[in-house]
Scaffold this motif. Structure first.
Motif, PDB file in Angstrom:
ATOM      1  N   PHE A  46       7.237  -5.721  -4.934  1.00  0.00           N
ATOM      2  CA  PHE A  46       6.942  -4.375  -4.438  1.00  0.00           C
ATOM      3  C   PHE A  46       8.028  -3.418  -4.922  1.00  0.00           C
ATOM      4  O   PHE A  46       9.210  -3.779  -4.945  1.00  0.00           O
ATOM      5  CB  PHE A  46       6.909  -4.354  -2.903  1.00  0.00           C
ATOM      6  N   GLU A  50       7.441   1.270  -2.105  1.00  0.00           N
ATOM      7  CA  GLU A  50       6.571   0.473  -1.232  1.00  0.00           C
ATOM      8  C   GLU A  50       7.392  -0.263  -0.167  1.00  0.00           C
ATOM      9  O   GLU A  50       7.004  -0.319   1.004  1.00  0.00           O
ATOM     10  CB  GLU A  50       5.792  -0.560  -2.053  1.00  0.00           C
ATOM     11  N   GLU A  53       8.445   2.181   2.448  1.00  0.00           N
ATOM     12  CA  GLU A  53       7.319   2.541   3.335  1.00  0.00           C
ATOM     13  C   GLU A  53       7.068   1.445   4.367  1.00  0.00           C
ATOM     14  O   GLU A  53       6.875   1.712   5.553  1.00  0.00           O
ATOM     15  CB  GLU A  53       6.035   2.726   2.507  1.00  0.00           C
ATOM     16  N   ARG A 153      -1.283  -5.114   2.429  1.00  0.00           N
ATOM     17  CA  ARG A 153      -0.809  -4.771   1.082  1.00  0.00           C
ATOM     18  C   ARG A 153      -0.788  -6.009   0.191  1.00  0.00           C
ATOM     19  O   ARG A 153      -1.166  -5.952  -0.971  1.00  0.00           O
ATOM     20  CB  ARG A 153       0.600  -4.172   1.141  1.00  0.00           C
TER      21      ARG A 153
END
Ligand code: PNS
Length: 161
Positions: A46, A50, A53, A153
């Motif tokens: 990631f 990302e 977040e 995700r």
């Protein structure tokens, strides 16, 4: 004087074990800065954005915790943000050797910082970001091991491939 601690790591991705440790640290120190390593020489799963977040979502509602990223030497960043404690999690004896080496090296690099080892809940003692990615890629369930957002995700990333 307020004690600021830093919790550094790759967080690729954040797991419930990391979150458990963030809660424990937030209860002990005045402020906790979760610091994601931005290592230009490594390709993470990631991106920094990302990972940030996912961590921001994970720490929502914890007043004394913030998230940032850093490059270069950890001890330099520790000084830059005015922290005096590095938090590292120890899951099992096997973690200790590497952690001891890092803690002593960081102490050699800066005598102004102390490393504090904390233990995550036993139920997370087998948990790692690497295993979570592997299991998700192979279609296994990671439910309860990572936040739901991270679970989604991971599965959407692997479904696309
Ligand atoms: O979650 P990780 O990958 O085990 O975290 C390792 C981390 C980020 C704490 C470590 O690699 C680190 O501090 N890197 C920054 C560079 C540095 O200071 N290296 C010398 C460490 S003694």
């Amino acid at each position: 004087m307020d004690t600021r601690a830093i919790y550094p790591g790759s967080f690729d991705p954040v797991t419930n074990g990391h979150i458990d440790l963030i809660h424990r640290s937030a209860a002990v120190f005045d402020t906790v800065v979760v610091a994601i390593l931005h290592n230009a020489g490594k390709t993470p799963f990631f991106s920094i954005e990302e990972r940030t977040e996912m961590l921001l979502e994970a720490i929502r509602g914890i007043k004394n915790v913030s998230v940032t990223s850093f490059e270069g030497l950890l001890v330099d960043f520790v000084e830059q943000i005015g922290a005096s404690v590095i938090i590292r999690g120890i899951r099992a004896v096997s973690d200790y050797e590497y952690e001891l080496q890092m803690a002593l090296m960081n102490r050699r690099l800066s005598n102004k910082v102390e490393t504090v080892f904390m233990l995550p809940a036993e139920s997370y003692s087998f948990l790692s970001s690497r295993l979570v990615k592997e299991i998700s890629q192979l279609g296994g369930s990671i439910h309860g091991l990572v936040p739901e957002d991270v679970e989604k995700r991971l599965s959407s990333r692997f479904r696309i491939k």
